[in-house]
Design a protein around this motif. Structure first.
Motif: not given
Length: 316
Positions: A194, A233, A236, A239
């Motif tokens: 990430f 995050e 996230i 992603k």
């Protein structure tokens, strides 16, 4: 058509029943209100001895009003969850309309549990191999969240390098296997996929990860530090979907690490779930509130058992 077999029978009768039904959908032990957990556990052990089936194949059905969150030494379902599971099984086999529940209400109106820990929507299951004896657990998350340490906790031994460092410790996808409750579990540890600054290597890591978990089923463990939710995050899941497909959240469990931090702050996991940042709540909701809390410095088996209970429900 369902065949329901209701003991009590003699030991020979039980042997014959299981000989004629080698792979039943469920083996249920229904108990009365006020049951003794020790006596029920003895009965589960007795069934294991007679039938030569693993104890985890025998599911204790709790009376109405009892909760699975109560600590029991055996695998158990509430009546409500059992009804949901039977509904899902019937829908899969086209034995009832997919938009109705056992109570005759639309499936979309089926109530959901208010608890974060261990919740799984019974209508969202992963398809598994007929043998049902293997599962891939893929550890995903940003550097420093405790992926490798969590992998070692699941494995019960130190297979992955885990240490405090200002630089990423895991730089390549790695795998290790163990057996948990009669199931072969392959744990796949991954680098941080990430990190936008490492885009050049992310594709290779994702490709390698997919190669390692080609054999299904596959459950993704999104590892998040319970005391540190970063700006990186917040997106996230987007992603994650770009890497593994739009339906990846249906196969994802949130694994929170550093559970000891909550204990130090005298906060329960339930309290944390209500007080956490809105963006984190959205991530949890998107994954149908499938969550587990790990403290990797604690070698006790309870947290791994809780994780595998969630995984088992996803695989039913």
């Amino acid at each position: 058509m369902y065949e329901v077999t209701c003991p009590p029978y003699t030991a020979d009768d039980l042997k014959n029943i299981f000989a004629a039904n080698q792979d039943p959908d469920m083996s249920l032990l229904v108990v009365k209100e006020g049951f003794s957990p020790d006596m029920v556990w003895q009965e589960v052990e007795n069934l294991k001895r007679i039938t030569r089936k693993p104890t985890e194949e025998f599911i204790v059905v709790l009376p109405f009003g009892y909760k699975e969150s109560d600590r029991y030494p055996f695998k158990c379902y509430t009546m409500e969850y059992l009804f949901s599971k039977l509904t899902h099984l019937a829908e899969d086999r086209h034995l009832m309309p997919t938009n109705t529940s056992l109570a005759g209400q639309p499936a979309s109106s089926t109530p959901t549990s208010p608890s974060l820990e261990g919740f799984t929507d019974p209508r969202k299951r992963l398809k598994r191999k007929p043998s049902g004896t293997e599962v891939n657990l893929v550890l995903l998350g940003m550097s420093g969240t405790g992926k490798s340490a969590s992998g070692n906790t699941i494995l019960g031994e130190k297979e992955f390098t885990s240490k405090a460092s200002s630089k990423p410790v895991t730089t390549e996808c790695q795998q290790a296997e163990t057996e948990i409750g009669g199931r072969c579990v392959r744990v796949i540890d991954t680098p941080d996929i990430f990190d936008d600054e490492r885009k050049s290597s992310i594709k290779e890591h994702v490709k390698k990860c997919k190669e390692l978990c080609q054999s299904e089923p596959c459950v993704y463990l999104l590892v998040i530090h319970v005391s540190r939710f970063t700006d990186g995050e917040k997106n996230i899941l987007k992603k994650l979907e770009r890497a593994f497909g739009s339906k990846v959240t249906e196969q994802t469990v949130i694994l929170f690490t550093r559970g000891g931090d909550l204990k130090q702050g005298e906060m329960s996991f339930e309290e944390f779930s209500h007080r956490c940042q809105p963006d984190l709540k959205k991530i949890v909701e998107k994954c149908d509130r499938r969550c587990v809390l790990f403290e990797n410095s604690d070698s006790g088996p309870d947290q791994v058992e809780k994780l595998m209970e969630i995984v088992d429900r996803m695989l039913i």
